[in-house]
Design a protein around this motif. Structure first.
Motif, PDB file in Angstrom:
ATOM      1  N   VAL A 103       0.859  -1.186   0.000  1.00  0.00           N
ATOM      2  CA  VAL A 103       0.000   0.000   0.000  1.00  0.00           C
ATOM      3  C   VAL A 103       0.894   1.234   0.000  1.00  0.00           C
ATOM      4  O   VAL A 103       1.843   1.334   0.795  1.00  0.00           O
ATOM      5  N   CYS A 104       0.596   2.174  -0.869  1.00  0.00           N
ATOM      6  CA  CYS A 104       1.319   3.447  -0.910  1.00  0.00           C
ATOM      7  C   CYS A 104       0.403   4.555  -0.423  1.00  0.00           C
ATOM      8  O   CYS A 104      -0.666   4.782  -0.998  1.00  0.00           O
ATOM      9  N   SER A 122       7.771  -3.288   6.898  1.00  0.00           N
ATOM     10  CA  SER A 122       6.780  -3.761   7.864  1.00  0.00           C
ATOM     11  C   SER A 122       6.170  -2.557   8.558  1.00  0.00           C
ATOM     12  O   SER A 122       6.826  -1.910   9.370  1.00  0.00           O
ATOM     13  N   ASN A 123       4.905  -2.242   8.237  1.00  0.00           N
ATOM     14  CA  ASN A 123       4.312  -0.984   8.680  1.00  0.00           C
ATOM     15  C   ASN A 123       3.030  -1.212   9.478  1.00  0.00           C
ATOM     16  O   ASN A 123       1.978  -1.547   8.931  1.00  0.00           O
ATOM     17  N   CYS A 165       2.717   3.821  10.682  1.00  0.00           N
ATOM     18  CA  CYS A 165       2.410   4.563   9.456  1.00  0.00           C
ATOM     19  C   CYS A 165       1.679   5.871   9.737  1.00  0.00           C
ATOM     20  O   CYS A 165       2.109   6.938   9.305  1.00  0.00           O
ATOM     21  N   TYR A 166       0.553   5.786  10.459  1.00  0.00           N
ATOM     22  CA  TYR A 166      -0.263   6.982  10.689  1.00  0.00           C
ATOM     23  C   TYR A 166      -0.076   7.546  12.092  1.00  0.00           C
ATOM     24  O   TYR A 166      -0.928   8.265  12.612  1.00  0.00           O
ATOM     25  N   GLY A 167       1.044   7.185  12.696  1.00  0.00           N
ATOM     26  CA  GLY A 167       1.404   7.719  14.000  1.00  0.00           C
ATOM     27  C   GLY A 167       2.764   8.363  13.929  1.00  0.00           C
ATOM     28  O   GLY A 167       2.941   9.473  13.415  1.00  0.00           O
ATOM     29  N   VAL A 212       5.611   3.772   0.927  1.00  0.00           N
ATOM     30  CA  VAL A 212       5.271   2.473   0.341  1.00  0.00           C
ATOM     31  C   VAL A 212       5.462   1.404   1.411  1.00  0.00           C
ATOM     32  O   VAL A 212       6.584   1.152   1.860  1.00  0.00           O
ATOM     33  N   SER A 213       4.364   0.788   1.829  1.00  0.00           N
ATOM     34  CA  SER A 213       4.378  -0.193   2.915  1.00  0.00           C
ATOM     35  C   SER A 213       4.210  -1.589   2.340  1.00  0.00           C
ATOM     36  O   SER A 213       3.135  -1.928   1.830  1.00  0.00           O
ATOM     37  N   ASP A 214       5.258  -2.406   2.421  1.00  0.00           N
ATOM     38  CA  ASP A 214       5.180  -3.753   1.849  1.00  0.00           C
ATOM     39  C   ASP A 214       4.241  -4.631   2.675  1.00  0.00           C
ATOM     40  O   ASP A 214       3.364  -5.297   2.126  1.00  0.00           O
TER      41      ASP A 214
END
Length: 339
Positions: free
Chosen positions: A41-42, A182-183, A189-191, A218-220
């Motif tokens: 997800v990007c 690894s997100n 990611c949103y923190g 970009v979160s694998d």
């Protein structure tokens, strides 16, 4: 790959939670069960400097997020300084003294570089600034975070999740793409990531002499742990307006004097003015070429110390002096929830 287009972190977390609700699948991990999106997800932030998350259930700690981002920019990796704002961070250190994968340390000290001039600097950020000043069209400005010697196959409590950042100047704006293996979308990611990397982007843009542009992450492995997923799973149904969009808060610029920013950052981190009276704080204003340190960082820092002393009045009075209305509001709301 899925792409989330968002104005800022508040917009992104709502859209990200919706995406996970619609398509997240169960996946085991070493730290427990997760919901994981089945493809990378990007997240694309058009206004990344609107970095403060406002949601009472998620309950992001603005004091920790801001202090951690400044600690990173300073190139630190010591546990003692950071754990004053989040004691749980110490559990991620292997020896209780330093972190293995402290991003800021890796940005600025971990790698010995070899440049065309024959120098061997360690500060990747400084090299990137010089590269993009000299050639704004360059596609070679890559910031290395993952260290195979320190991370690959290593038994450590702290391995780099964000592995690389790429920068390019287009249309007078600095764009940044982060690669993440690894997100965790709740804490990472949103923190913390939204704060850490947007401040890195703003800092580099100011030093290069351009405006901050788009931030892409970009979160694998885009995932949420089952025990913390409820913090954002219902956010779309309760989020009733972004304070940035509604004009209720605004961003205070991080850098006013790029040539003196690093020196002032290191001075502030080493000796934050935490023993100031309010009158002394007023007289300190003229001593800083970058007012962010005295008008934003110091009030937030000192508000936290007052909170830890259980002096809620002083904590609020310090926040009243914070020139960044986004951090000020987030701090007030957090203190109200934790009073």
């Amino acid at each position: 790959m899925k792409v989330i287009h968002a104005r800022n972190v508040n917009d992104a977390v709502v859209k990200g939670a919706q995406l996970m609700t619609e398509g997240g699948l169960y996946q085991d991990s070493r730290a427990g069960g997760t919901l994981e999106y089945p493809e990378p997800v990007c997240t694309v932030y058009e206004r990344p400097c609107e970095r403060v998350l406002f949601d009472a259930v998620r309950d992001a700690n603005p004091f920790f997020h801001l202090m951690e981002a400044l600690w990173m920019l300073a190139g630190r990796r010591d546990v003692a300084w950071l754990s004053r704002f989040n004691a749980r961070m110490a559990t991620y250190s292997d020896d209780g003294v330093v972190f293995n994968a402290a991003y800021g340390y890796r940005w600025r000290q971990q790698f010995e570089l070899k440049t065309a001039s024959g120098e061997a600097p360690r500060d990747q950020l400084g090299v990137i600034v010089e590269m993009l000043r000299a050639d704004p069209d360059s596609r070679r400005a890559v910031l290395q975070i993952w260290d195979a010697e320190a991370d690959l196959g290593v038994d450590s409590k702290d391995l780099a999740c964000n592995t690389q950042a790429m920068f390019k100047v287009r249309g007078g704006r600095l764009n940044m793409t982060i690669s993440n293996r690894s997100n965790d979308i709740v804490w990472g990611c949103y923190g913390a990531n939204a704060v850490q990397f947007s401040m890195l982007l703003e800092y580099l843009a100011a030093r290069i002499g351009v405006e901050p542009g788009t931030y892409r992450q970009v979160s694998d492995s885009y995932h949420a742990y089952h025990d913390t997923w409820p913090k954002i799973s219902g956010i779309a149904g309760r989020f009733r307006g972004d304070p940035y969009v509604q004009g209720e808060v605004s961003v205070y610029p991080l850098v006013a004097d790029p040539d003196h920013f690093d020196e002032e950052l290191l001075r502030w981190i080493a000796n934050p003015p935490d023993d100031l009276s309010f009158a002394q704080w007023e007289t300190e204003q003229s001593r800083w070429r970058n007012p962010y340190f005295i008008r934003v960082a110091t009030p937030v820092h000192n508000s936290w110390l007052a909170y830890k002393r259980k002096d809620r009045e002083a904590a609020g009075q310090w926040l009243d002096r914070c020139a960044a209305t986004d951090w000020q509001r987030a701090g007030r709301e957090w203190l109200q929830r934790h009073s």
